[in-house]
Design a protein around this motif. Structure first.
Motif, mmCIF file in Angstrom:
data_model
loop_
_atom_site.group_PDB
_atom_site.id
_atom_site.type_symbol
_atom_site.label_atom_id
_atom_site.label_comp_id
_atom_site.label_asym_id
_atom_site.label_seq_id
_atom_site.Cartn_x
_atom_site.Cartn_y
_atom_site.Cartn_z
ATOM 1 N N MET A 1 -18.867 -14.073 -22.512
ATOM 2 C CA MET A 1 -18.413 -12.902 -21.659
ATOM 3 C C MET A 1 -17.635 -11.957 -22.159
ATOM 4 N N ALA A 2 -17.473 -10.235 -21.753
ATOM 5 C CA ALA A 2 -16.852 -9.844 -22.452
ATOM 6 C C ALA A 2 -15.516 -9.328 -21.858
ATOM 7 N N SER A 3 -14.215 -9.759 -22.746
ATOM 8 C CA SER A 3 -13.105 -9.817 -21.911
ATOM 9 C C SER A 3 -12.246 -8.531 -21.506
ATOM 10 N N PRO A 4 -12.041 -9.058 -20.478
ATOM 11 C CA PRO A 4 -11.804 -7.231 -19.508
ATOM 12 C C PRO A 4 -10.741 -6.107 -20.346
ATOM 13 N N ALA A 5 -10.755 -5.310 -20.046
ATOM 14 C CA ALA A 5 -9.306 -4.199 -20.612
ATOM 15 C C ALA A 5 -9.043 -3.812 -19.751
ATOM 16 N N THR A 6 -7.563 -4.451 -20.079
ATOM 17 C CA THR A 6 -7.006 -4.105 -18.787
ATOM 18 C C THR A 6 -5.624 -2.787 -19.515
ATOM 19 N N THR A 7 -5.087 -1.333 -18.128
ATOM 20 C CA THR A 7 -4.115 -0.730 -18.355
ATOM 21 C C THR A 7 -3.588 -0.756 -17.784
ATOM 22 N N SER A 8 -1.632 -0.716 -17.522
ATOM 23 C CA SER A 8 -1.360 -0.635 -16.445
ATOM 24 C C SER A 8 -0.589 0.538 -16.139
ATOM 25 N N LEU A 9 -1.947 2.354 -16.850
ATOM 26 C CA LEU A 9 -1.176 3.310 -16.406
ATOM 27 C C LEU A 9 -1.476 3.391 -14.723
ATOM 28 N N PRO A 10 -0.916 4.042 -14.260
ATOM 29 C CA PRO A 10 -1.178 4.641 -12.876
ATOM 30 C C PRO A 10 -2.412 5.948 -13.123
ATOM 31 N N GLU B 1 -23.162 -11.264 -13.140
ATOM 32 C CA GLU B 1 -24.458 -11.362 -14.296
ATOM 33 C C GLU B 1 -23.881 -10.120 -15.402
ATOM 34 N N ILE B 2 -22.771 -9.148 -14.816
ATOM 35 C CA ILE B 2 -22.358 -8.383 -15.891
ATOM 36 C C ILE B 2 -21.512 -9.126 -17.023
ATOM 37 N N ILE B 3 -20.884 -9.385 -16.127
ATOM 38 C CA ILE B 3 -19.000 -10.197 -16.682
ATOM 39 C C ILE B 3 -19.697 -11.497 -17.908
ATOM 40 N N PHE B 4 -20.387 -12.294 -17.052
ATOM 41 C CA PHE B 4 -20.497 -13.541 -17.928
ATOM 42 C C PHE B 4 -21.781 -13.692 -18.440
ATOM 43 N N VAL C 1 -26.541 -18.826 -20.556
ATOM 44 C CA VAL C 1 -25.157 -18.871 -19.628
ATOM 45 C C VAL C 1 -25.910 -18.910 -17.867
ATOM 46 N N VAL C 2 -25.714 -20.276 -17.263
ATOM 47 C CA VAL C 2 -25.652 -20.401 -16.267
ATOM 48 C C VAL C 2 -24.767 -20.441 -14.396
ATOM 49 N N ILE C 3 -25.644 -19.460 -14.056
ATOM 50 C CA ILE C 3 -24.727 -18.973 -13.347
ATOM 51 C C ILE C 3 -25.409 -18.812 -11.811
ATOM 52 N N GLU C 4 -24.522 -19.955 -11.013
ATOM 53 C CA GLU C 4 -24.974 -21.112 -9.219
ATOM 54 C C GLU C 4 -23.668 -19.542 -8.516
ATOM 55 N N TYR C 5 -24.671 -19.283 -7.351
ATOM 56 C CA TYR C 5 -24.098 -18.554 -6.350
ATOM 57 C C TYR C 5 -23.696 -19.730 -4.685
ATOM 58 N N SER C 6 -23.063 -19.329 -4.141
ATOM 59 C CA SER C 6 -22.579 -19.715 -3.197
ATOM 60 C C SER C 6 -23.914 -19.367 -2.185
ATOM 61 N N GLU C 7 -23.739 -20.185 -1.020
ATOM 62 C CA GLU C 7 -24.597 -19.162 0.339
ATOM 63 C C GLU C 7 -23.047 -17.657 0.563
ATOM 64 N N PRO C 8 -23.079 -17.044 1.824
ATOM 65 C CA PRO C 8 -22.283 -16.131 2.279
ATOM 66 C C PRO C 8 -20.952 -16.750 2.933
ATOM 67 N N VAL C 9 -19.888 -16.872 3.291
ATOM 68 C CA VAL C 9 -19.229 -17.661 4.137
ATOM 69 C C VAL C 9 -18.657 -16.268 4.852
ATOM 70 N N ASP C 10 -18.474 -16.190 6.118
ATOM 71 C CA ASP C 10 -18.294 -14.945 6.961
ATOM 72 C C ASP C 10 -16.946 -15.741 7.784
ATOM 73 N N PHE C 11 -15.569 -14.989 7.794
ATOM 74 C CA PHE C 11 -14.342 -15.523 8.606
ATOM 75 C C PHE C 11 -13.706 -13.710 8.589
ATOM 76 N N GLU C 12 -12.578 -13.965 8.625
ATOM 77 C CA GLU C 12 -11.402 -12.769 9.373
ATOM 78 C C GLU C 12 -10.837 -12.797 8.859
#
Length: 222
Positions: A1-10, A127-130, A138-149
């Motif tokens: 996984m690539a580490s996220p690059a973060t900037t705190s500039l607006p 798939e991009i991140i990990f 790498v194994v990626i398992e996805y849930s089914e969608p959960v609907d709520f409000e």
């Protein structure tokens, strides 16, 4: 996984490399040039994170507020960018010069798609991140969608469980989770997309209960 690059500039919204720029907003839809200012609270108090999409959330008081910054991943598979950022246990892995975190939250926007489609597409950014290379282990398992409000607006959530990740340093995780919630956007984009990315099997990792608590704070900004 690539580490996220973060900037705190607006960063002005039109300069962010996200899907909020095309297609355009409906006529008369509200927008803002800069994200809202960070909310100051007493040390240790829960931290509200206001975003330019008209949707807010809250993180615990020991998190780092970078709500006016952006974070993202840039890999061979593509790029993913979020704003409205908050980070848990920032810089816990000193080998990462860009500052590793054990959990990360953020928000982006989508136009030209409905809420279920936005949630599905954003969840597949795992798939991009990990992944580090095509056909890796790498194994990626996805849930089914959960609907709520969320405050009466429809919302859809996907969760991804990631395992067998490659470690660059000993402090890197081998497992992670990636939760995505899409709901109605009220500024800058018609759909707001929220994510929580967490490291697993590392000391002090965020619990599933804590992830659920953060997601439960999603709300329309007043």
């Amino acid at each position: 996984m690539a580490s996220p690059a973060t900037t705190s500039l607006p960063v002005p919204s039109q300069h962010l490399p996200s899907s909020t720029s095309a297609p355009g907003l409906p006529p008369g839809f509200p927008s803002m040039l800069f994200p809202p200012p960070e909310v100051e609270v007493a040390e240790g108090d829960p931290i509200p994170i206001n975003t330019k999409f008209g949707v807010s959330y809250t993180v615990p008081g020991d998190w780092r507020n970078s709500s006016r910054g952006v974070t993202g991943w840039n890999t061979d598979f593509g790029s993913v960018v979020y704003g409205g950022v908050a980070m848990y246990d920032y810089d816990y892995c000193p080998e990462h010069r860009d500052g590793a975190t054990k959990a990360l939250t953020g928000m982006t926007g989508r136009n030209g798609v409905d809420i279920p489609t936005a949630a599905f597409e954003a969840s597949r950014d795992a798939e991009i991140i990990f992944r580090s290379k095509p056909g890796d282990d790498v194994v990626i398992e996805y849930s089914e969608p959960v609907d709520f409000e969320i405050d009466g607006a429809p919302a859809v959530r996907y969760s991804a469980q990631i395992s067998n990740m490659t470690q660059k340093f000993d402090c890197d995780p081998v497992e992670a989770t990636f939760d995505v919630v899409a709901t109605e956007g009220f500024s800058n984009a018609t759909v707001a997309v929220f994510m929580v990315q967490t490291d697993r099997r590392v000391e002090g990792a965020l619990s599933e209960t804590e992830v659920e608590q953060i997601i439960s704070t999603l709300r329309r900004e007043q």
